[in-house]
Design a protein around this motif. Sequence first.
Motif, PDB file in Angstrom:
ATOM      1  N   VAL A 335       9.752  -7.687  -4.954  1.00  0.00           N
ATOM      2  CA  VAL A 335      10.109  -7.945  -6.358  1.00  0.00           C
ATOM      3  C   VAL A 335      10.002  -6.662  -7.169  1.00  0.00           C
ATOM      4  CG1 VAL A 335       9.483  -9.206  -8.450  1.00  0.00           C
ATOM      5  CG2 VAL A 335       9.403 -10.358  -6.227  1.00  0.00           C
ATOM      6  N   ALA A 336       8.913  -5.919  -6.978  1.00  0.00           N
ATOM      7  CA  ALA A 336       8.727  -4.673  -7.730  1.00  0.00           C
ATOM      8  C   ALA A 336       9.831  -3.669  -7.401  1.00  0.00           C
ATOM      9  CB  ALA A 336       7.355  -4.088  -7.419  1.00  0.00           C
ATOM     10  N   THR A 337      10.202  -3.559  -6.125  1.00  0.00           N
ATOM     11  CA  THR A 337      11.225  -2.607  -5.699  1.00  0.00           C
ATOM     12  C   THR A 337      12.584  -2.945  -6.307  1.00  0.00           C
ATOM     13  OG1 THR A 337      10.060  -2.238  -3.619  1.00  0.00           O
ATOM     14  CG2 THR A 337      12.391  -1.625  -3.687  1.00  0.00           C
ATOM     15  N   GLU A 338      12.823  -4.228  -6.508  1.00  0.00           N
ATOM     16  CA  GLU A 338      14.107  -4.664  -7.085  1.00  0.00           C
ATOM     17  C   GLU A 338      14.359  -4.037  -8.447  1.00  0.00           C
ATOM     18  OE1 GLU A 338      16.172  -8.893  -8.510  1.00  0.00           O
ATOM     19  OE2 GLU A 338      14.462  -8.901  -7.128  1.00  0.00           O
ATOM     20  N   TYR A 339      13.273  -3.714  -9.168  1.00  0.00           N
ATOM     21  CA  TYR A 339      13.414  -3.175 -10.515  1.00  0.00           C
ATOM     22  C   TYR A 339      13.051  -1.693 -10.583  1.00  0.00           C
ATOM     23  CZ  TYR A 339      13.828  -8.071 -11.669  1.00  0.00           C
ATOM     24  OH  TYR A 339      14.242  -9.383 -11.726  1.00  0.00           O
ATOM     25  N   GLY A 340      13.169  -0.990  -9.464  1.00  0.00           N
ATOM     26  CA  GLY A 340      12.925   0.446  -9.457  1.00  0.00           C
ATOM     27  C   GLY A 340      11.451   0.776  -9.606  1.00  0.00           C
ATOM     28  N   CYS A 341      11.140   1.692 -10.475  1.00  0.00           N
ATOM     29  CA  CYS A 341       9.763   2.192 -10.631  1.00  0.00           C
ATOM     30  C   CYS A 341       9.018   1.511 -11.765  1.00  0.00           C
ATOM     31  CB  CYS A 341       9.787   3.699 -10.874  1.00  0.00           C
ATOM     32  SG  CYS A 341      10.525   4.655  -9.534  1.00  0.00           S
ATOM     33  N   ARG A 342       9.566   0.470 -12.332  1.00  0.00           N
ATOM     34  CA  ARG A 342       8.947  -0.114 -13.521  1.00  0.00           C
ATOM     35  C   ARG A 342       7.621  -0.810 -13.203  1.00  0.00           C
ATOM     36  NH1 ARG A 342      11.537  -4.118 -18.172  1.00  0.00           N
ATOM     37  NH2 ARG A 342       9.592  -4.313 -19.342  1.00  0.00           N
ATOM     38  N   PHE A 343       7.530  -1.500 -12.089  1.00  0.00           N
ATOM     39  CA  PHE A 343       6.369  -2.314 -11.773  1.00  0.00           C
ATOM     40  C   PHE A 343       5.573  -1.731 -10.605  1.00  0.00           C
ATOM     41  CE2 PHE A 343       9.660  -5.452 -13.221  1.00  0.00           C
ATOM     42  CZ  PHE A 343       9.140  -5.612 -14.495  1.00  0.00           C
ATOM     43  N   ARG A 344       4.280  -2.063 -10.596  1.00  0.00           N
ATOM     44  CA  ARG A 344       3.415  -1.633  -9.495  1.00  0.00           C
ATOM     45  C   ARG A 344       2.608  -2.827  -8.990  1.00  0.00           C
ATOM     46  NH1 ARG A 344       2.509   2.778 -12.941  1.00  0.00           N
ATOM     47  NH2 ARG A 344       0.454   1.971 -13.530  1.00  0.00           N
ATOM     48  N   VAL A 345       2.400  -2.863  -7.682  1.00  0.00           N
ATOM     49  CA  VAL A 345       1.589  -3.907  -7.056  1.00  0.00           C
ATOM     50  C   VAL A 345       0.364  -3.247  -6.436  1.00  0.00           C
ATOM     51  CG1 VAL A 345       1.533  -5.746  -5.328  1.00  0.00           C
ATOM     52  CG2 VAL A 345       3.666  -5.251  -6.561  1.00  0.00           C
ATOM     53  N   ARG A 346      -0.789  -3.850  -6.640  1.00  0.00           N
ATOM     54  CA  ARG A 346      -2.005  -3.319  -6.019  1.00  0.00           C
ATOM     55  C   ARG A 346      -2.969  -4.464  -5.719  1.00  0.00           C
ATOM     56  NH1 ARG A 346      -1.737  -1.079 -11.324  1.00  0.00           N
ATOM     57  NH2 ARG A 346      -3.125  -2.161 -12.791  1.00  0.00           N
ATOM     58  N   GLY A 347      -3.896  -4.185  -4.824  1.00  0.00           N
ATOM     59  CA  GLY A 347      -4.876  -5.192  -4.469  1.00  0.00           C
ATOM     60  C   GLY A 347      -5.306  -5.050  -3.025  1.00  0.00           C
ATOM     61  N   ARG A 348      -6.090  -6.022  -2.581  1.00  0.00           N
ATOM     62  CA  ARG A 348      -6.596  -6.022  -1.216  1.00  0.00           C
ATOM     63  C   ARG A 348      -6.819  -7.465  -0.792  1.00  0.00           C
ATOM     64  NH1 ARG A 348     -11.454  -4.483   1.135  1.00  0.00           N
ATOM     65  NH2 ARG A 348     -12.572  -4.115  -0.816  1.00  0.00           N
ATOM     66  N   GLY A 349      -6.467  -7.791   0.446  1.00  0.00           N
ATOM     67  CA  GLY A 349      -6.648  -9.161   0.902  1.00  0.00           C
ATOM     68  C   GLY A 349      -5.798 -10.120   0.080  1.00  0.00           C
ATOM     69  N   MET A 350      -6.443 -11.161  -0.455  1.00  0.00           N
ATOM     70  CA  MET A 350      -5.721 -12.155  -1.247  1.00  0.00           C
ATOM     71  C   MET A 350      -6.060 -12.077  -2.727  1.00  0.00           C
ATOM     72  SD  MET A 350      -5.472 -15.487   1.265  1.00  0.00           S
ATOM     73  CE  MET A 350      -4.691 -16.512   0.004  1.00  0.00           C
ATOM     74  N   VAL A 351      -6.290 -10.856  -3.209  1.00  0.00           N
ATOM     75  CA  VAL A 351      -6.333 -10.600  -4.649  1.00  0.00           C
ATOM     76  C   VAL A 351      -5.341  -9.475  -4.925  1.00  0.00           C
ATOM     77  CG1 VAL A 351      -8.363  -9.092  -4.340  1.00  0.00           C
ATOM     78  CG2 VAL A 351      -7.721  -9.900  -6.629  1.00  0.00           C
ATOM     79  N   LEU A 352      -4.275  -9.810  -5.630  1.00  0.00           N
ATOM     80  CA  LEU A 352      -3.222  -8.844  -5.898  1.00  0.00           C
ATOM     81  C   LEU A 352      -2.879  -8.853  -7.381  1.00  0.00           C
ATOM     82  CD1 LEU A 352      -0.913  -9.533  -2.832  1.00  0.00           C
ATOM     83  CD2 LEU A 352      -2.328  -7.515  -3.198  1.00  0.00           C
ATOM     84  N   GLY A 353      -2.500  -7.687  -7.860  1.00  0.00           N
ATOM     85  CA  GLY A 353      -2.083  -7.565  -9.252  1.00  0.00           C
ATOM     86  C   GLY A 353      -0.668  -7.028  -9.337  1.00  0.00           C
ATOM     87  N   PHE A 354       0.119  -7.630 -10.226  1.00  0.00           N
ATOM     88  CA  PHE A 354       1.490  -7.177 -10.483  1.00  0.00           C
ATOM     89  C   PHE A 354       1.484  -6.579 -11.881  1.00  0.00           C
ATOM     90  CE2 PHE A 354       5.950  -7.389 -11.559  1.00  0.00           C
ATOM     91  CZ  PHE A 354       6.619  -7.216 -10.354  1.00  0.00           C
TER      92      PHE A 354
END
Length: 422
Positions: A335-354
């Motif tokens: 999803v983030a890649t679809e919109y270029g560099c606007r969004f970032r995803v980070r996290g570990r395991g089953m806690v993720l932030g968009f």
Amino acid sequence: MQTIAALESNVRSYSRSFPGIFSRAHGSIMLTEGGRKLIDFLSGAGALNYGHNNHAIKAALADYLMSDAVVHGLDMATPAKREYMETFSSVILKSRGLHYRFQFTGPTGANAIEAALKLSRKVTGRQNVISFTNGYHGMSLGALAASGNRFYRKGSGVHLSGVTFMPYDGYFGQAVDTADYLRKALLDESSGIDLPAAILVETVQGEGGINVASADWLQSIQGIARDFGALLIVDDVQMGCGRTGEFFSFEFAALSPDIVVMSKSLSGYGLPLSMLLIKEQADVWLPGEHTGTFRGNNLALVSATAAINNYWRCQEFSHAIDRTGQVMRRRLDAVATEYGCRFRVRGRGMVLGFDCQTAELAGTTARIAFHKGLMIERCGATDQVIKFLPALTIDHETLSQGLEIFEDSLREALRLERGEPS
């Protein structure tokens, strides 16, 4: 909701974000009084790692209640407490080469943080505590003093002291090693920073925006604590109990904290339960020096034991968390890649932030998602990050449906941002 608005304090929060009367729940699904079904990616802010009304855990609770066993007994010895400590020690601690004493604090994570801070000051005879930018540790005054968010700090109404804030891993970008910065400040006799009683850290900052510390950085922080005679406190309130894949969030970095703070999903059922794990040499409390009426509630200890027995006696559950987390990460990265560099995803395991970059877009996305059938929370300094915190036991079909709702909601929010009709 009219009754809630008329009678409950203005301080209410989640009932504003998720306006509905929720009457039933099971697993990762919540139902309103009107029969509306919602997928839960909130998990009680991390208190429901094993889902709502987990049947295996519920059975242990029901059996205990029907036996007329002690539910409330202050901190007196009971079979429920003994079994919990024996199970936790053998299944969780010994298998990881760890040895700790248990302290059952008041029922909230904030109370456990207060106990950890008080104990570290007692052990060292120092007052200062090192905490980190974007850290969050609770709403009581000591915990709040160690939390960075100005909105929460302002609500205290008093001067918050006894804590020095240092930059978290990555705060100045990847080119700056903030652990080296901390070490230099403590070595410098004129830095103005008193030697600390403790260094308090989250391995993944949840409320702060899903900021992830590296293993190298965490090991450096542990080394600094050792070198300067401070206790290392890991706040595992939200990130413990499997949220990052392993039971403790610090295992991947091979840490051995002096104090581990646990709460939220510790009971396994959403019941209030908090505790400290304390290295034996740091257990310098006098009897009754930190107490509380509801510490170590036996019903919560029974459900906590059941959670360990059902999920942590082998490695399969941990491996399943990793696999599900990878599925989530791939979907969100796409999803983030679809919109270029606007969004970032980070996290570990089953806690993720968009990271939506703006609070407005994150808020609009979350509101649309709720109307479409998904409960999802925001976090970060300005609530600009959408937090994904589904139950660790969620089935893949429900997870996929929830992620699809998020994608649709984000696209609709972006159209509204551009002024296009939804």
